[in-house]
Design a protein around this motif. Structure first.
Motif, PDB file in Angstrom:
ATOM      1  N   UNK A  28     116.470 -76.232  56.217  1.00 21.40           N
ATOM      2  CA  UNK A  28     117.239 -77.407  55.823  1.00 21.40           C
ATOM      3  C   UNK A  28     116.454 -78.695  55.810  1.00 21.40           C
ATOM      4  N   UNK A  29     115.118 -78.617  55.982  1.00 23.63           N
ATOM      5  CA  UNK A  29     114.296 -79.816  56.058  1.00 23.63           C
ATOM      6  C   UNK A  29     113.309 -79.903  54.897  1.00 23.63           C
ATOM      7  N   UNK A  30     112.832 -81.130  54.665  1.00 19.46           N
ATOM      8  CA  UNK A  30     111.706 -81.363  53.776  1.00 19.46           C
ATOM      9  C   UNK A  30     110.673 -82.180  54.542  1.00 19.46           C
ATOM     10  N   UNK A  70     106.541 -83.348  50.015  1.00 15.73           N
ATOM     11  CA  UNK A  70     105.311 -82.549  49.939  1.00 15.73           C
ATOM     12  C   UNK A  70     105.500 -81.111  50.415  1.00 15.73           C
ATOM     13  N   UNK A  71     106.638 -80.806  51.033  1.00 23.91           N
ATOM     14  CA  UNK A  71     106.943 -79.430  51.454  1.00 23.91           C
ATOM     15  C   UNK A  71     108.450 -79.291  51.595  1.00 23.91           C
ATOM     16  N   UNK A  72     108.956 -78.097  51.342  1.00 23.53           N
ATOM     17  CA  UNK A  72     110.398 -77.842  51.376  1.00 23.53           C
ATOM     18  C   UNK A  72     110.662 -76.615  52.240  1.00 23.53           C
ATOM     19  N   UNK A  73     111.604 -76.743  53.163  1.00 18.34           N
ATOM     20  CA  UNK A  73     111.936 -75.651  54.058  1.00 18.34           C
ATOM     21  C   UNK A  73     112.979 -74.709  53.480  1.00 18.34           C
ATOM     22  N   UNK A  77     118.274 -76.831  48.780  1.00 11.48           N
ATOM     23  CA  UNK A  77     118.527 -76.698  47.355  1.00 11.48           C
ATOM     24  C   UNK A  77     118.644 -78.077  46.711  1.00 11.48           C
ATOM     25  N   UNK A  78     118.282 -78.157  45.443  1.00 11.90           N
ATOM     26  CA  UNK A  78     118.462 -79.389  44.684  1.00 11.90           C
ATOM     27  C   UNK A  78     117.320 -80.371  44.788  1.00 11.90           C
ATOM     28  N   UNK A  79     116.236 -79.982  45.474  1.00 17.17           N
ATOM     29  CA  UNK A  79     115.074 -80.851  45.618  1.00 17.17           C
ATOM     30  C   UNK A  79     113.819 -80.090  45.226  1.00 17.17           C
ATOM     31  N   UNK A  80     112.782 -80.827  44.788  1.00 15.63           N
ATOM     32  CA  UNK A  80     111.524 -80.184  44.420  1.00 15.63           C
ATOM     33  C   UNK A  80     110.347 -81.012  44.949  1.00 15.63           C
ATOM     34  N   UNK A  81     109.238 -80.341  45.146  1.00 16.99           N
ATOM     35  CA  UNK A  81     108.022 -81.016  45.598  1.00 16.99           C
ATOM     36  C   UNK A  81     107.592 -82.039  44.547  1.00 16.99           C
ATOM     37  N   UNK A  82     107.201 -83.218  45.028  1.00 20.65           N
ATOM     38  CA  UNK A  82     106.765 -84.290  44.130  1.00 20.65           C
ATOM     39  C   UNK A  82     107.821 -85.335  43.846  1.00 20.65           C
ATOM     40  N   UNK A  83     109.089 -85.063  44.214  1.00 19.22           N
ATOM     41  CA  UNK A  83     110.143 -86.058  43.977  1.00 19.22           C
ATOM     42  C   UNK A  83     109.996 -87.234  44.932  1.00 19.22           C
ATOM     43  N   UNK A  98     106.271 -86.850  57.662  1.00 21.25           N
ATOM     44  CA  UNK A  98     107.393 -86.682  58.583  1.00 21.25           C
ATOM     45  C   UNK A  98     108.336 -85.623  58.033  1.00 21.25           C
ATOM     46  N   UNK A  99     108.848 -84.766  58.919  1.00 20.47           N
ATOM     47  CA  UNK A  99     109.854 -83.773  58.536  1.00 20.47           C
ATOM     48  C   UNK A  99     111.239 -84.369  58.775  1.00 20.47           C
ATOM     49  N   UNK A 100     112.140 -84.168  57.819  1.00 20.97           N
ATOM     50  CA  UNK A 100     113.465 -84.775  57.903  1.00 20.97           C
ATOM     51  C   UNK A 100     114.489 -83.855  57.248  1.00 20.97           C
ATOM     52  N   UNK A 101     115.721 -83.909  57.703  1.00 22.78           N
ATOM     53  CA  UNK A 101     116.789 -83.123  57.098  1.00 22.78           C
ATOM     54  C   UNK A 101     116.976 -83.522  55.635  1.00 22.78           C
TER      55      UNK A 101
END
Length: 324
Positions: A28-30, A70-73, A77-83, A98-101
């Motif tokens: 659930x984090x990026x 830069x990374x997706x856990x 859903x609904x997000x992509x690297x580089x946004x 930083x990792x965040x929900x």
């Protein structure tokens, strides 16, 4: 990665820069590569253990940031690297990653600068919540703002003007009042030379103020409360003046007015959908140039002590931003 850390409570000069492992996103984090981390007045308190939020040591200050995913856990859903995104963290933003929900991030429009996007959450988010959810400010109502030249006050000036309020800026110098006028204030009071109560009564033809947005507290609170209109709403936002005032409750009775707390952080936790709507609206306004999202100065992490001093000495006219 490089991180600005508070390892022992104390002044900003005691903050240190350390190399830490890059964070990994949990479920659930990026992970955000941080381009800008905005500071607020509470950051000067949290590093001294004088704030209601007390993160365990060591921690990074800066509660809001903007950057690139830069990374997706897992389960995101609904997000992509580089946004490009911005996020409210509470603390921890003054580092390179930083990792965040994923629930805490919002998209940043292409036309909006990272330093501006990073600084929208606390000051503008608080102003939106205070003036919309707490005060219900209506077009044509009189809105007075104590501390109108600081970051929190300027945000309220701009939001109040956009919502159709008649904005009275109250600040401690002609320079701060001039800045407030540039951002939408229609009238002004320099409370270093004029009594707040007398000034507000004068500008409202003795009717009083419909909504008062108080970021200062201290000795200004009671005289400002004495200048409220019938059924006015006095918003308690912060205590940049240092002292927490003690209010005679008979003043509320005499004006049939309300004293309303504005606890933005708890609002975010309790009403995340309303918070997200506020932030999406703010980002759109900022991208369209309808609010300035004014940044007073930017500093690299190595000059964090200077950034904190500018806030602590009340020299900031707008946001102070760290750029990892």
């Amino acid at each position: 990665m490089k991180a600005l850390l508070c390892e022992t409570h104390g002044p900003a000069e005691s903050l240190v820069i350390r190399e830490l492992p890059d964070p990994k996103p949990g479920p659930g984090e990026v992970v955000i590569t941080v381009k800008a981390a905005a500071l607020n007045f509470f950051d000067t308190l949290i590093i001294q253990n004088r704030y209601q939020t007390k993160p365990p040591l060591p921690f990074s200050p800066a509660g809001e940031c903007a950057g690139i995913i830069s990374a997706i856990g897992r389960d995101v859903e609904g997000w992509r690297i580089g946004e490009r995104v911005a996020a409210w963290l509470g603390h921890g933003g003054a580092r390179e990653k930083v990792a965040v929900s994923a629930r805490a991030i919002v998209r940043v429009p292409d036309t909006l600068d990272d330093t501006q996007a990073a600084g929208l959450f606390v000051t503008y988010g608080t102003a939106m919540h205070g003036l919309i959810q707490r005060a219900g400010l209506k077009a044509g109502e009189t809105l007075a703002i104590l501390g109108a030249g600081g970051g929190a006050g300027l945000a309220a000036v701009e939001i109040g003007a956009l919502l159709g309020g008649h904005v009275i800026a109250c600040a401690s110098s002609p320079e701060k009042l001039a800045l407030a006028r540039e951002h939408g204030a229609q009238e002004e009071i320099d409370y270093s030379v004029e009594d707040v109560k007398a000034g507000l009564r004068r500008l409202t033809e003795n009717r009083g103020v419909d909504v008062l947005y108080d970021t200062v507290g201290g000795d200004l609170a009671e005289p400002a409360l004495r200048a409220m209109a019938w059924e006015g709403r006095y918003l308690v936002v912060g205590f940049a003046g240092g002292a927490i005032p003690k209010i005679p409750l008979n003043l509320l009775l005499l004006r049939s007015c309300d004293l309303r707390g504005v606890f933005w952080g708890e609002f975010v936790a309790r009403e995340p959908a309303a918070h997200r709507r506020n932030m999406e609206r703010l980002l759109e306004w900022a991208a369209a140039g309808r609010i300035s999202a004014h940044v007073h100065a930017t500093f690299p992490l190595e000059r964090a002590a200077e950034a904190f001093a500018m806030i602590g000495d009340r020299k900031a006219q707008g946001k102070i931003v760290l750029t990892p």
